[in-house]
Design a protein around this motif. Structure first.
Motif, mmCIF file in Angstrom:
data_model
loop_
_atom_site.group_PDB
_atom_site.id
_atom_site.type_symbol
_atom_site.label_atom_id
_atom_site.label_comp_id
_atom_site.label_asym_id
_atom_site.label_seq_id
_atom_site.Cartn_x
_atom_site.Cartn_y
_atom_site.Cartn_z
ATOM 1 N N GLU A 58 -0.161 3.677 7.459
ATOM 2 C CA GLU A 58 0.595 2.556 6.916
ATOM 3 C C GLU A 58 1.493 3.108 5.830
ATOM 4 O O GLU A 58 1.037 3.877 4.971
ATOM 5 C CB GLU A 58 -0.328 1.490 6.323
ATOM 6 C CG GLU A 58 0.474 0.368 5.639
ATOM 7 C CD GLU A 58 -0.368 -0.759 5.047
ATOM 8 O OE1 GLU A 58 -1.614 -0.670 5.059
ATOM 9 O OE2 GLU A 58 0.246 -1.733 4.573
ATOM 10 N N ASN A 115 5.312 -2.569 6.401
ATOM 11 C CA ASN A 115 5.133 -3.955 5.955
ATOM 12 C C ASN A 115 6.464 -4.688 6.005
ATOM 13 O O ASN A 115 7.469 -4.176 5.521
ATOM 14 C CB ASN A 115 4.596 -3.980 4.523
ATOM 15 C CG ASN A 115 3.171 -3.472 4.447
ATOM 16 O OD1 ASN A 115 2.235 -4.169 4.830
ATOM 17 N ND2 ASN A 115 3.007 -2.232 3.994
ATOM 18 N N GLU A 146 3.773 -4.912 10.069
ATOM 19 C CA GLU A 146 2.689 -5.714 9.495
ATOM 20 C C GLU A 146 3.274 -6.944 8.839
ATOM 21 O O GLU A 146 4.013 -6.859 7.865
ATOM 22 C CB GLU A 146 1.911 -4.901 8.436
ATOM 23 C CG GLU A 146 1.201 -3.712 9.038
ATOM 24 C CD GLU A 146 0.226 -3.041 8.079
ATOM 25 O OE1 GLU A 146 -0.050 -3.571 6.989
ATOM 26 O OE2 GLU A 146 -0.256 -1.957 8.449
ATOM 27 N N ASP A 174 -1.193 -9.011 8.804
ATOM 28 C CA ASP A 174 -1.736 -8.387 7.601
ATOM 29 C C ASP A 174 -2.583 -9.390 6.814
ATOM 30 O O ASP A 174 -2.374 -10.600 6.930
ATOM 31 C CB ASP A 174 -0.558 -7.917 6.735
ATOM 32 C CG ASP A 174 -0.927 -6.761 5.824
ATOM 33 O OD1 ASP A 174 -2.110 -6.404 5.752
ATOM 34 O OD2 ASP A 174 -0.012 -6.218 5.190
ATOM 35 N N LYS A 195 -5.331 -7.215 10.736
ATOM 36 C CA LYS A 195 -5.837 -6.452 9.601
ATOM 37 C C LYS A 195 -6.729 -7.340 8.745
ATOM 38 O O LYS A 195 -6.282 -8.361 8.208
ATOM 39 C CB LYS A 195 -4.680 -5.862 8.783
ATOM 40 C CG LYS A 195 -3.891 -4.841 9.606
ATOM 41 C CD LYS A 195 -3.018 -3.957 8.759
ATOM 42 C CE LYS A 195 -3.786 -2.823 8.128
ATOM 43 N NZ LYS A 195 -2.878 -1.830 7.502
ATOM 44 N N GLU A 231 -9.253 -3.177 6.098
ATOM 45 C CA GLU A 231 -8.617 -2.573 4.920
ATOM 46 C C GLU A 231 -9.633 -2.379 3.799
ATOM 47 O O GLU A 231 -10.648 -3.065 3.755
ATOM 48 C CB GLU A 231 -7.554 -3.513 4.356
ATOM 49 C CG GLU A 231 -6.457 -3.896 5.295
ATOM 50 C CD GLU A 231 -5.470 -4.807 4.590
ATOM 51 O OE1 GLU A 231 -4.273 -4.626 4.844
ATOM 52 O OE2 GLU A 231 -5.871 -5.679 3.796
HETATM 53 CA CA CA Z 1 -0.032 -3.988 4.871
#
Ligand code: CA
Ligand code: C2E
Ligand code: CA
Ligand code: CA
Length: 274
Positions: A58, A115, A146, A174, A195, A231
């Motif tokens: 990421e 992101n 994301e 996300d 996520k 995460e």
């Molecule tokens: Ca993220």
């Protein structure tokens, strides 16, 4: 009526407040910081929970300002969004990654995750940036976007996301479980990856109610056949728990903290030799 002097002094006080609150200076400097290349692209590995291999990364932005020092993305990303600088900032990120593809494994299963703010999907900008910057770099690795769920998506935003998927871009939701529209997102977007927010990971072994929510999210994703990335994995206990429940991939300080992208090849080499 109100005397001019009073209006002026109120205005002056307001400006002083804005500067003191870092609002004016920061948003003003974001534009300058881009030209001065004060933003750095960092990355954090994402680990396959079955075999421990690095599945992807990421990307995370860092800002080192001459006067203010390190500024957290939790501060400058919302500011960049408010001041319409998030699109050029993301373009800078995509450009930097596209210019540095040699740092990452070139296999189609390796993904590079970026992101994006929902705002990106209001215009064709992200599609244009991917067509004009990402694709011409001839990447073999996959690109994943994301998307954080904050608001319901409009018709246009849905259309853009559909186009991106047709282009082979992967979509991740996300911070899953923290927003308001979790279930409608799953139903309407059919994302490739979900996520699990690090708040849920942190609850493992500490907070029974949240751990139940975590289990429910995992079951839901499995029923819908959506892959998961957890995460904020910081401990072995969290890793074991998530792996046992079939969470496909893990990300967190337990494996690696975010690092400058040019450090990644060395990290990977050492990690694979472990
Ligand atoms: Ca993220
Ligand atoms: P995020 O997308 O949820 O990113 C994960 C955050 O968790 C990162 O914080 C990362 O450093 C942190 N993290 C990773 N592993 C652990 C762990 O084991 N423990 C703990 N406590 N934290 C961990 P970071 O880099 O400060 O970024 C914060 C947020 O800023 C990101 O949250 C993301 O929403 C936003 N952001 C960062 N870079 C970008 C960008 O390029 N574009 C956009 N739109 N947003 C960005
Ligand atoms: Ca997240
Ligand atoms: Ca977050």
């Amino acid at each position: 009526h109100i005397p001019l002097a009073l209006i002026l002094s109120l205005l002056a006080a307001y400006v002083v407040y804005l500067i003191a609150a870092n609002r004016i200076s920061l948003s003003y400097y974001i534009g300058h910081a881009m030209t001065r290349r004060e933003f750095r692209v960092y990355c954090q590995p994402i680990i396959n929970s079955d075999n421990g291999r690095c599945l992807g990364i990421e990307t995370l932005l860092r800002w080192k300002n001459k006067r203010q020092g390190w500024i957290s993305p939790d501060v400058f990303i919302p500011l960049a969004e408010q001041h319409r600088l998030i699109i050029p900032l993301t373009r800078y990120l995509i450009t930097t990654v596209a210019e540095n593809l040699n740092l990452f494994p070139s296999r189609p299963s390796f993904y590079i995750s970026i992101n994006v703010a929902a705002e990106h999907f209001n215009t064709v900008s992200i599609i244009d940036d991917i067509r004009n910057i990402w694709l011409p770099a001839n990447p073999i690795a996959s690109l994943m976007l994301e998307l954080t769920e904050r608001t319901a998506l409009s018709e246009i935003q849905h259309e853009q996301i559909k186009t991106l998927k047709e282009m082979g871009i992967l979509l991740a939701i996300d911070d899953f479980g923290t927003g308001h529209s979790s279930l409608s997102y799953l139903k309407n977007l059919s994302p490739d990856v979900l996520k699990i927010d690090r708040g849920f990971t942190a609850s493992i072994g500490t907070d029974a109610v949240n751990a139940t929510v975590t289990d429910t999210i995992i079951t839901l994703a499995q029923r819908l056949k959506i892959k998961m990335v957890a995460e904020g994995v910081e401990t072995e206990e969290q890793m074991d728990y998530l792996r046992l429940r079939g969470v496909n991939a893990l990300q967190g300080y337990y494996f690696a903290k975010p690092m400058p992208i040019n450090v990644f090849p060395l990290w990977l080499q050492q990690y694979e030799a472990r």
